[in-house]
Structures are given as structure tokens and as C-alpha cells.
Design a protein around this motif. Structure first.
Motif, mmCIF file in Angstrom:
data_model
loop_
_atom_site.group_PDB
_atom_site.id
_atom_site.type_symbol
_atom_site.label_atom_id
_atom_site.label_comp_id
_atom_site.label_asym_id
_atom_site.label_seq_id
_atom_site.Cartn_x
_atom_site.Cartn_y
_atom_site.Cartn_z
ATOM 1 N N ALA A 58 0.841 -1.197 0.000
ATOM 2 C CA ALA A 58 0.000 0.000 0.000
ATOM 3 C C ALA A 58 0.877 1.247 0.000
ATOM 4 C CB ALA A 58 -0.912 -0.006 1.222
ATOM 5 N N SER A 59 0.321 2.335 -0.496
ATOM 6 C CA SER A 59 1.075 3.592 -0.547
ATOM 7 C C SER A 59 1.496 4.038 0.851
ATOM 8 C CB SER A 59 0.242 4.679 -1.227
ATOM 9 O OG SER A 59 -0.986 4.881 -0.538
ATOM 10 N N SER A 60 0.671 3.719 1.866
ATOM 11 C CA SER A 60 1.014 4.107 3.237
ATOM 12 C C SER A 60 2.267 3.389 3.724
ATOM 13 C CB SER A 60 -0.158 3.816 4.175
ATOM 14 O OG SER A 60 -0.520 2.443 4.121
ATOM 15 N N ALA A 61 2.426 2.117 3.333
ATOM 16 C CA ALA A 61 3.619 1.370 3.723
ATOM 17 C C ALA A 61 4.858 1.918 3.022
ATOM 18 C CB ALA A 61 3.437 -0.113 3.400
ATOM 19 N N GLN A 62 4.725 2.255 1.737
ATOM 20 C CA GLN A 62 5.853 2.836 1.010
ATOM 21 C C GLN A 62 6.218 4.198 1.599
ATOM 22 O OE1 GLN A 62 5.700 2.204 -3.401
ATOM 23 N NE2 GLN A 62 3.660 1.408 -2.951
ATOM 24 N N LYS A 63 5.225 4.992 1.919
ATOM 25 C CA LYS A 63 5.480 6.297 2.520
ATOM 26 C C LYS A 63 6.221 6.145 3.842
ATOM 27 C CE LYS A 63 3.182 10.464 4.244
ATOM 28 N NZ LYS A 63 1.871 11.156 4.447
ATOM 29 N N GLN A 64 5.855 5.117 4.609
ATOM 30 C CA GLN A 64 6.498 4.884 5.896
ATOM 31 C C GLN A 64 8.002 4.613 5.718
ATOM 32 O OE1 GLN A 64 4.884 1.553 8.235
ATOM 33 N NE2 GLN A 64 4.653 2.988 9.921
ATOM 34 N N LEU A 65 8.344 3.795 4.723
ATOM 35 C CA LEU A 65 9.751 3.509 4.452
ATOM 36 C C LEU A 65 10.489 4.764 3.999
ATOM 37 C CD1 LEU A 65 12.172 1.603 3.978
ATOM 38 C CD2 LEU A 65 11.294 1.267 1.654
ATOM 39 N N TYR A 66 9.925 5.498 3.048
ATOM 40 C CA TYR A 66 10.634 6.637 2.482
ATOM 41 C C TYR A 66 10.741 7.789 3.483
ATOM 42 C CZ TYR A 66 9.762 3.864 -1.668
ATOM 43 O OH TYR A 66 9.703 2.824 -2.577
ATOM 44 N N GLN A 67 9.755 7.936 4.338
ATOM 45 C CA GLN A 67 9.860 8.952 5.390
ATOM 46 C C GLN A 67 10.974 8.586 6.369
ATOM 47 O OE1 GLN A 67 7.937 11.985 5.719
ATOM 48 N NE2 GLN A 67 9.775 12.268 6.968
ATOM 49 N N PHE A 68 11.086 7.282 6.676
ATOM 50 C CA PHE A 68 12.167 6.838 7.556
ATOM 51 C C PHE A 68 13.529 7.136 6.931
ATOM 52 C CE2 PHE A 68 15.369 3.560 8.229
ATOM 53 C CZ PHE A 68 15.621 3.722 9.599
ATOM 54 N N LEU A 69 13.705 6.822 5.644
ATOM 55 C CA LEU A 69 14.984 7.065 4.979
ATOM 56 C C LEU A 69 15.323 8.552 4.980
ATOM 57 C CD1 LEU A 69 14.678 4.645 1.918
ATOM 58 C CD2 LEU A 69 15.966 4.274 4.036
ATOM 59 N N THR A 70 14.316 9.376 4.779
ATOM 60 C CA THR A 70 14.521 10.828 4.813
ATOM 61 C C THR A 70 14.989 11.281 6.188
ATOM 62 O OG1 THR A 70 12.759 11.100 3.162
ATOM 63 C CG2 THR A 70 13.429 13.059 4.384
#
Length: 415
Positions: A58-70
């Protein structure tokens, strides 16, 4: 020069547990991990596969990963984040965002590529730098090895098993050729190794009719093997070959695991006794998985004895599973009685199951009614038995190999 890195795996971002999302728990874990990164400033963060729970997250899971990397890059700009695809991930999908990842000092290796009838080893050998841009280690990155990606290259890759051995030999040889005396070699892989202890939430992964791989694949020159796939933190044979385990319990069979991130320090120039340092960073448990197992006559009292105190956030409430035994039929309003006895707004009741108990002269025999959806493996085995055939491990392995191939085809179609 000492290299310091965190070893973690099997995040399974986007997982639903009995139709309940785990976003809150993952957020708490990632916030805790950011604190560890800020405090300890490792050279690298290794994520050994199964980043997401499904190939099309889901987009929410992808957002969670990319926010963490940021956020991680802001706290430790010199730290590299290296990720590999697991059997739950789409290797193609996690590589598609490579330009974005590069801006945050991150890299994802999802598939095994080939060039000129050879494995593209350059993609799999990733240098790890210190703050002054000196190479202090090489990471040999091996995502989950799908048969279609590694076979048919030459006479050494006619089947999955010899292809796996050949790939390891070639990659380790290339790493040896590049390694300097003051550099460490780290191998990151997503695989089921022989001797590893499993839980009931891991999807069986089979390559070439053999589910578990041997640690003999790893040359003695490798300083550390960072494994993913098994959710229990554990060593496999030797101290430097480890599963970090998952950061949260993904099933009730994992509720007693000590979930952790492994903090590893390697000094290639130190003596053998002082070269390696390992520390288990225990991840705080924010949501518990609680199981009550009682005779029916004691069940309501056990439910009433649960700790009190409301938890406002629904996704922060603890998971509860109830199993009971009785010789007599249970009351028709049993679920209502249990819900009335539960402390309010603290638990999420997932399952109520009756365990049928038959007394014998020697021991008790229990049969549990499991309401979870059957897996493809279980459906196949049930059908096999109904057709009158005996259980055969070779048939089971063949079926799982076909299942793995079908999953690979599905991964490609969702791109």
C-alpha cells in the motif's frame, strides 16, 4: 579502521494481522531506530529483506519507508542504508526508486542481473564508507534468489542448487580481489539456512527443491553474515552468522521473541579475540500479543483478571487470543460473556477457539480448531490426502517450487 553497522530485517511494513493494521507498531519501531541511529551514528544500516509484507504494498507502507529514509539521512548524513529484496518483496519494485534512494545515501538490490553470460557482480558488491569517504568494508548483497534469475547461465547454473553455489563462489572471489587488509567483508542474504528455527508466520521459500541452504556457502574470509527471513533472532552455527529477526511479533508463535537490532563492530586489524563486537539492541514492545488458555469454567475469571487501563489509540491496544477446553457444549452467548468481562478499550479480541480434549490412558490428545485461512501448501496437502495418496516430501517440495515460480511470475506482472 572499524566499521559499525546495524543489522535488521523482516520489517513487513503494511502487514495486516487478523484484519488489523500494524502501522502504529511499525511507526514506534522506526522512531526508536532513528533514536539509535542518532545516538550511535553507524556507518551503515543493513535491511536484509522482507521490507514490505506483500509484493504490491500500500502507498502508506511505502510512505512509511521513504519517510524513515529521509529522517535517517537527516540524523546521520554519512550513514548508508543498504536493502535487499526478500521473498515477500518485489525486487523490481524496490529498485525502481533508485534515483530517489541515492539522494538519501540508500541503495536497494532486488534482483540478480546478468551481463554477457555472467552474473553482474558489480551491482552486488557495495562499498561502505567512513565519514571521510574511505572504503572500510564491502557488502556482498544477495536478495532472495529466484530460480528464474540465476539458472541457465552456463554449465555451472543448470539447476538452482549449483547456481546458488556458483553465485556465492563468484561473488566471494570478486570481493576477495577488491578487499584491502583494513577492510571488512559483510554478506547480506535473504534465505532459510539449515539449522534455523522458524515460526508459523514465515512463508516457506524453496529453491531447486531444497528449502534450507548450508552455511558452507560462506567462505571464512567473510567477517559477518547478515541474514533475513527467519523472524527469531538467532545465530546459525557460528557467532558471526546471524538472523536479526523481525522488529515486531508477526504471529502468536513469536510473542516471546526478544526482538532486536544487532549492533556490529568489526576492526579487521585487531586480533581475532578483539576484532568483533556484537550488541543486541532490544526493541521496546509497544503492543503485546496475549493468549489465554483455560478450562471453560475458569475462562471468564481469567479474562476479568487481565490488566486494566484504557488505551485510547485503537491500533495501540493489545491483541488477545482465547482458547478453552470443555467436555460440554459451550454456552451460545460465550463471546458476549467474554466481551463483557474484558477490561474496556484495552484489548483487541482476535480469536476464540475451542480445544477438544480427549482423555487417554497414557496422555491427553488435543485438537485445535484453527479459523485462519488455509495456505496454498495446506490446501494442496489436504487435496493430496483426499485423493488417497500418502504424504511424500518430494511431492511437497515440487509443489512449493512451482508455487515459488508462480510468485515470481506474479511479481513481474505487477510491475
Amino acid at each position: 579502521m572499524t566499521v559499525r553497522f546495524f543489522h535488521t530485517s523482516d520489517w513487513h511494513l503494511g502487514q495486516f494481522f487478523h484484519n488489523h493494521e500494524r502501522d502504529y507498531e511499525h511507526t514506534q519501531f522506526l522512531n526508536w531506530l532513528l533514536e539509535q541511529i542518532q545516538e550511535k551514528q553507524p556507518n551503515a544500516l543493513l535491511i536484509a529483506g522482507d521490507i514490505f509484507d506483500v509484493v504490491n504494498p500500500a502507498s502508506s507502507a511505502q510512505k512509511q519507508l521513504y519517510q524513515f529514509l529521509t529522517d535517517a539521512h537527516a540524523l546521520a548524513p554519512h550513514m548508508q542504508t543498504l536493502m535487499i529484496a526478500g521473498n515477500h518483496d518485489s525486487g523490481y519494485r524496490i529498485e525502481q526508486v533508485e534515483p530517489f534512494l541515492a539522494k538519501f545515501n540508500a541503495k536497494a538490490v532486488g534482483i540478480i542481473s546478468k551481463q554477457n553470460q555472467q552474473f553482474d557482480l558489480d551491482r552486488l558488491l557495495v562499498p561502505i564508507y567512513d565519514a571521510n569517504k574511505n572504503i572500510i568494508a564491502w557488502c556482498l548483497t544477495l536478495p532472495y534468489l529466484r530460480s528464474a534469475e540465476i539458472t541457465g547461465l552456463n554449465e555451472q547454473t543448470t539447476n538452482s542448487q549449483n547456481a546458488i553455489a556458483y553465485l556465492h563462489q563468484q561473488l566471494i572471489a570478486a570481493a576477495k580481489a577488491r578487499k584491502q587488509p583494513d577492510q571488512a567483508l559483510i554478506l547480506m542474504s535473504h534465505a532459510h539456512m539449515q539449522g534455523g528455527e522458524t515460526s508459523d508466520s514465515e512463508r516457506p521459500i524453496v529453491v531447486g527443491n531444497e528449502e534450507a541452504l548450508s552455511t558452507a556457502l560462506f567462505d571464512d574470509v567473510i567477517d559477518y553474515v547478515a541474514l533475513g527471513h527467519l523472524h527469531k533472532p538467532q545465530k546459525v552455527g557460528q557467532t558471526h552468522i546471524r538472523y536479526s529477526g523481525s522488529p515486531i511479533p508477526l504471529s502468536f508463535s513469536e510473542r516471546n521473541y526478544k526482538h532486536q537490532v544487532v549492533d556490529v563492530r568489526i576492526d579487521p586489524k585487531a586480533s581475532v579475540t578483539e576484532r568483533y563486537q556484537y550488541e543486541s539492541l532490544i526493541i521496546p514492545r509497544t503492543v503485546d500479543l496475549i493468549r489465554i488458555r483455560e478450562e471453560l469454567k475458569d475462562l471468564i475469571s481469567a479474562v476479568q483478571a487481565l490488566p486494566q487501563g484504557e488505551i485510547e489509540h485503537l491500533n495501540a491496544r493489545h491483541f488477545l487470543e482465547i482458547e478453552y477446553t470443555t467436555d460440554a457444549p459451550p454456552p451460545v452467548d460465550l463471546r458476549q460473556q467474554i466481551e463483557m468481562a474484558l477490561p474496556p478499550n484495552r484489548y483487541r479480541l482476535l480469536r476464540i477457539a475451542r480445544i477438544y480434549q480427549k482423555q487417554t490412558e497414557q496422555h491427553d490428545t488435543f485438537t485445535t480448531v484453527d479459523l485462519k485461512p488455509p495456505t496454498p501448501e495446506r490446501l494442496f496437502l489436504n487435496l493430496w490426502e483426499k485423493m488417497g495418496y500418502e504424504q511424500d516430501e518430494s511431492v511437497k517440495r515440487d509443489f512449493l517450487t512451482l508455487l515459488e515460480a508462480a510468485q515470481h511470475d506474479l511479481d513481474q506482472k505487477v510491475q
